[in-house]
Design an enzyme around this catalytic site. Structure first.
Site, PDB file in Angstrom:
ATOM      1  N   SER A  46       0.234   4.210   8.612  1.00 45.23           N
ATOM      2  CA  SER A  46       0.516   3.226   7.568  1.00 45.23           C
ATOM      3  C   SER A  46       1.456   2.182   8.142  1.00 45.23           C
ATOM      4  O   SER A  46       2.440   2.529   8.813  1.00 45.23           O
ATOM      5  CB  SER A  46       1.153   3.894   6.344  1.00 45.23           C
ATOM      6  OG  SER A  46       1.313   2.942   5.307  1.00 45.23           O
ATOM      7  N   GLU A  47       1.154   0.916   7.889  1.00 38.09           N
ATOM      8  CA  GLU A  47       1.880  -0.157   8.570  1.00 38.09           C
ATOM      9  C   GLU A  47       3.350  -0.230   8.186  1.00 38.09           C
ATOM     10  O   GLU A  47       4.141  -0.902   8.858  1.00 38.09           O
ATOM     11  CB  GLU A  47       1.201  -1.504   8.307  1.00 38.09           C
ATOM     12  CG  GLU A  47       1.278  -1.969   6.879  1.00 38.09           C
ATOM     13  CD  GLU A  47       0.342  -3.137   6.616  1.00 38.09           C
ATOM     14  OE1 GLU A  47       0.835  -4.176   6.157  1.00 38.09           O
ATOM     15  OE2 GLU A  47      -0.863  -3.005   6.851  1.00 38.09           O
TER      16      GLU A  47
END
Length: 218
Positions: A46-47
């Site tokens: 997840s960024e």
């Protein structure tokens, strides 16, 4: 019968292979982690700075400090790690993500994607979408085939501001699975009970149909 969001996520989960590092975008893509086969090893990134995301938590077991890029509470798997955004984007821009799954407002027959802005509407910014579509080797879009007005979202050319050019490899919608080719959208599978004619009517871009089109298994 057209698929719902869960059905789309289940079908895309079949595209996830053993050993993949996968980034999940906001919306339908976040559901994919719930349906990946249990006999394969996959690392979801997840960024906002998580590697090793698991399925969504059960009600009552949420930890408000552990969230994905869409600010939804998530679980983490054994060995998961947390890091800052600079490290996260060095992973993305360094092409260490094998597969990116994200939503879109429009996809063009040549693989262009528009998913970040509708002119005249307030947005906070493009976020990491541009980095993800520019860096991942394989990009799959999860989306509804048409908008709320019944107009196709699979177009000859995108009308909205682009996020990336010629980058989408495959699109999974509530009606079909389509591969982006040099000749246009190649129809690979159709949703259970959905006819080829219905898909043709809902697709504004060039649709390539070869032979008998099987129903997708979800």
């Amino acid at each position: 019968m057209a698929l719902d969001k869960t059905g789309i996520a289940k079908r895309i989960a079949k595209e996830v292979k053993d050993g993949y590092y996968v980034n999940l975008g906001i919306g339908i893509p976040t559901l994919v982690a719930n349906y990946v086969r249990e006999d394969i090893q996959v690392e979801f990134q997840s960024e906002n700075g998580v590697l090793g995301m698991g399925p969504f938590p059960f009600e009552g077991e949420e930890d408000a400090d552990i969230i994905n890029a869409g600010k939804q509470t998530i679980t983490t798997l054994p060995g998961a790690s947390f890091f800052d955004s600079a490290m996260s984007f060095s992973m993305i821009r360094g092409k260490h993500v094998d597969l990116t799954i994200l939503g879109a407002m429009e996809v063009a027959e040549n693989g262009d994607i528009a998913n970040w802005k509708i002119p005249g509407k307030m947005v906070k910014g493009m976020g990491g979408a541009m980095d993800l579509v520019a860096s991942a080797e394989n990009i799959i879009v999860a989306m509804m085939h048409t908008n709320k007005a019944g107009e196709s979202k699979l177009l000859k050319r995108c009308s909205l501001p682009l996020t990336g050019v010629g980058c989408v490899k495959k699109v999974v919608t509530n009606l079909a699975v389509l591969e982006v080719t040099d000749d246009g959208f190649k129809l690979l599978e159709r949703a259970p009970g959905i006819s080829v004619e219905e898909i043709m009517a809902a697709t504004a871009g060039k649709l390539v149909i070869e032979g008998e089109i099987p129903e997708m298994l979800v």
